[in-house]
Design an enzyme around this catalytic site. Structure first.
Site, short mmCIF file in Angstrom:
data_model
loop_
_atom_site.label_atom_id
_atom_site.label_comp_id
_atom_site.label_asym_id
_atom_site.label_seq_id
_atom_site.Cartn_x
_atom_site.Cartn_y
_atom_site.Cartn_z
N PHE A 41 -13.05 3.07 -12.13
CA PHE A 41 -11.92 2.24 -12.59
C PHE A 41 -10.67 3.07 -12.88
O PHE A 41 -9.57 2.52 -12.85
CB PHE A 41 -12.27 1.55 -13.91
CG PHE A 41 -13.32 0.48 -13.82
CD1 PHE A 41 -13.01 -0.77 -13.32
CD2 PHE A 41 -14.61 0.72 -14.26
CE1 PHE A 41 -13.97 -1.76 -13.25
CE2 PHE A 41 -15.59 -0.26 -14.20
CZ PHE A 41 -15.27 -1.50 -13.70
N SER A 54 -7.81 -4.30 -5.38
CA SER A 54 -7.00 -5.37 -5.94
C SER A 54 -6.54 -6.32 -4.83
O SER A 54 -6.34 -5.90 -3.68
CB SER A 54 -5.77 -4.72 -6.59
OG SER A 54 -4.71 -5.62 -6.69
N TYR A 61 1.88 0.65 -6.61
CA TYR A 61 0.55 0.37 -7.17
C TYR A 61 -0.36 -0.20 -6.08
O TYR A 61 -1.47 0.28 -5.86
CB TYR A 61 0.65 -0.61 -8.35
CG TYR A 61 -0.67 -1.29 -8.66
CD1 TYR A 61 -1.68 -0.61 -9.32
CD2 TYR A 61 -0.91 -2.61 -8.24
CE1 TYR A 61 -2.91 -1.21 -9.55
CE2 TYR A 61 -2.13 -3.22 -8.47
CZ TYR A 61 -3.13 -2.53 -9.12
OH TYR A 61 -4.34 -3.12 -9.34
N LYS A 91 -3.91 1.24 -3.80
CA LYS A 91 -5.19 0.55 -3.57
C LYS A 91 -5.48 0.45 -2.06
O LYS A 91 -6.62 0.60 -1.63
CB LYS A 91 -5.17 -0.85 -4.20
CG LYS A 91 -5.08 -0.81 -5.72
CD LYS A 91 -6.25 -0.08 -6.35
CE LYS A 91 -6.17 0.04 -7.85
NZ LYS A 91 -7.25 0.86 -8.43
C1 UD1 Z 1 -0.30 -8.23 -10.22
C2 UD1 Z 1 -1.16 -7.84 -9.04
C3 UD1 Z 1 -2.55 -7.50 -9.51
C4 UD1 Z 1 -2.49 -6.45 -10.58
C5 UD1 Z 1 -1.65 -6.95 -11.73
C6 UD1 Z 1 -1.55 -5.82 -12.76
C7 UD1 Z 1 -0.43 -9.03 -7.04
C8 UD1 Z 1 -0.65 -10.20 -6.15
N1 UD1 Z 1 -1.26 -8.95 -8.10
O1 UD1 Z 1 -0.74 -9.49 -10.65
O2 UD1 Z 1 -3.30 -7.01 -8.42
O3 UD1 Z 1 -3.79 -6.15 -11.03
O4 UD1 Z 1 -0.35 -7.28 -11.25
O5 UD1 Z 1 -0.44 -5.91 -13.57
O6 UD1 Z 1 0.42 -8.19 -6.83
N2 UD1 Z 1 4.39 -14.61 -15.03
C9 UD1 Z 1 5.32 -15.36 -15.71
N3 UD1 Z 1 5.81 -14.88 -16.90
C10 UD1 Z 1 5.41 -13.68 -17.43
C11 UD1 Z 1 4.45 -12.92 -16.71
C12 UD1 Z 1 3.96 -13.42 -15.51
O7 UD1 Z 1 5.72 -16.45 -15.28
O8 UD1 Z 1 5.91 -13.30 -18.49
C13 UD1 Z 1 3.85 -15.14 -13.76
C14 UD1 Z 1 4.06 -14.22 -12.58
O9 UD1 Z 1 5.27 -14.51 -11.93
C15 UD1 Z 1 2.85 -14.57 -11.72
C16 UD1 Z 1 1.77 -14.97 -12.73
O10 UD1 Z 1 2.46 -15.25 -13.94
O11 UD1 Z 1 3.13 -15.69 -10.93
C17 UD1 Z 1 0.76 -13.86 -12.97
O12 UD1 Z 1 1.46 -12.66 -13.28
P1 UD1 Z 1 0.72 -11.35 -13.82
O13 UD1 Z 1 -0.25 -11.72 -14.89
O14 UD1 Z 1 1.76 -10.33 -14.15
O15 UD1 Z 1 -0.14 -10.84 -12.58
P2 UD1 Z 1 0.27 -10.65 -11.05
O16 UD1 Z 1 1.67 -10.18 -10.96
O17 UD1 Z 1 -0.15 -11.86 -10.31
#
Ligand code: UD1
Length: 338
Positions: A82, A126, A151, A155
């Site tokens: 990990f 990932s 990042y 991977k």
């Molecule tokens: C990304 C990576 C994932 C990685 C992770 C680690 C991709 C597809 N995925 O996940 O592999 O392990 O980052 O950090 O690249 N959001 C909001 N408001 C916020 C935060 C997030 O609206 O304050 C939304 C984002 O736009 C997204 C969703 O929530 O649509 C999930 O976001 P997040 O939890 O940051 O993960 P990913 O970016 O999907």
């Protein structure tokens, strides 16, 4: 009792996996430099399992230090790897750090695995390797599009190293492509480290409800999805942890070496950001102050997994609901002594 080395075993997914391994009668030895985790995690693991695993504080870039661990700990059946940096935004600002840490660490580890003839190896990959996707759900055969961050590139390169190095290492490899891990152990004893200021959605939701952040920014509201917000595949970290134990069991039963399987680990369901916030509010009775805003740079609009290969090869399937994810994340958020 089979002996497993878990690098990064003090981290978020690592610590939940250590618990699951112990509960499945594996002996676990952790290697972790504690750069992004805290020593208290070890007590959390002990509270849940009754076992205090051995911890070596070593950075994987320190080849000599790493070699010493493997010389001390003989008869290792498998390694789950990990230890890596995981923040997309940080990687955009510090790509060298990400390549050095994530790739040098993996190379050192693989040389040692070869030298000690360790047969089973599980790599944390990932869903970010898929880049911007045009066909959903995403299966392991989906073509990889250009990565959206350093990042994600680490991977892609990590998987490529395994794929190419398998010819010279007589081991069996699995890369698990995680979708969006969320939640915490139901006991409340382990979760995601509070030491890091989160920018992932679930810790932002729970932190806003808890008053740590003034409001939650919802990135994207008029996107081509059912409610205009992004779609992701959220997987409970305890389900994800179980996939690692299942992967090790699968590898132990395989006779052929020099193999590498790539397996998606997700719930198989796409959930929008607004749906997740609603589920959190319903489950906990808390309200989240939110503001709809423009999409975040580098975010894909929608991604969710086809998880049938995990089901077929590992006999693994997720058991936890979105409500379990939200409730456990909230319990962890409000826990005081962490
Ligand atoms: C990304 C990576 C994932 C990685 C992770 C680690 C991709 C597809 N995925 O996940 O592999 O392990 O980052 O950090 O690249 N959001 C909001 N408001 C916020 C935060 C997030 O609206 O304050 C939304 C984002 O736009 C997204 C969703 O929530 O649509 C999930 O976001 P997040 O939890 O940051 O993960 P990913 O970016 O999907």
């Amino acid at each position: 009792m089979k002996r497993i080395i878990v690098t990064g075993g003090m981290g978020y997914i690592g610590s939940h996996t250590v618990v699951d391994l112990i509960e499945n009668n594996f002996e676990v030895i952790i290697i972790d430099d504690l750069s992004r985790s805290e020593e208290g995690v070890l007590q959390g693991i002990k509270k849940i399992t009754g076992v205090l695993p051995k911890l070596y504080k070593v950075n994987l870039c320190d080849k000599e230090g790493l070699s010493k661990v493997f010389e001390t700990e003989q008869n290792i059946d498998g390694v789950i790897h990990f230890a890596a940096f995981k923040y997309v935004d940080e990687s955009v600002k510090l790509p060298l750090l990400y390549y050095k840490n994530n790739i040098s660490g993996l190379l050192n580890l693989l040389e040692i695995v070869k030298q000690h003839d360790i047969k089973n190896f599980v790599f944390s990959s990932s869903c970010s390797v898929y880049g911007n996707i045009d066909t959903l759900p995403v299966s392991e055969n989906t073509k990889l599009n250009p990565s959206q961050s350093p990042y994600a590139s680490t991977k892609v390169v990590g998987e490529m190293i395994l794929e190419e190095a398998k010819v010279e290492i007589p081991s069996k490899f699995i890369s698990l492509r995680y979708f969006n891990p969320v939640g915490a152990h139901m006991s409340g004893h382990i979760g995601e480290s509070p030491a890091v200021i989160p920018n992932n959605l679930v810790p932002r939701i729970t932190g806003t409800a808890h008053g740590k952040f003034e409001k939650l920014m919802v990135f994207g509201y008029n996107l081509p999805t059912r409610d205009g917000s992004c779609i992701r595949d959220y997987i409970h970290v305890v389900d994800l942890a179980e996939a690692h134990t299942a992967a090790l069991k699968f590898l132990s039963n395989q006779e052929n070496t020099n193999t590498h399987e790539i397996i998606n680990i997700g719930s198989g369901n796409g959930v929008t950001v607004l749906e997740l916030i609603n589920a959190f509010e319903k489950t906990t009775g808390k309200t989240v102050n939110k503001e709809l805003t423009e999409p975040r740079e580098g975010d894909v609009i929608a991604v969710y997994s086809d998880n049938s290969k995990a089901n077929r090869l590992l006999q693994w399937q997720p058991k936890k609901t979105i409500e379990d994810m939200m409730l456990s994340a909230w319990n962890w958020e409000i826990k005081e002594d962490k």
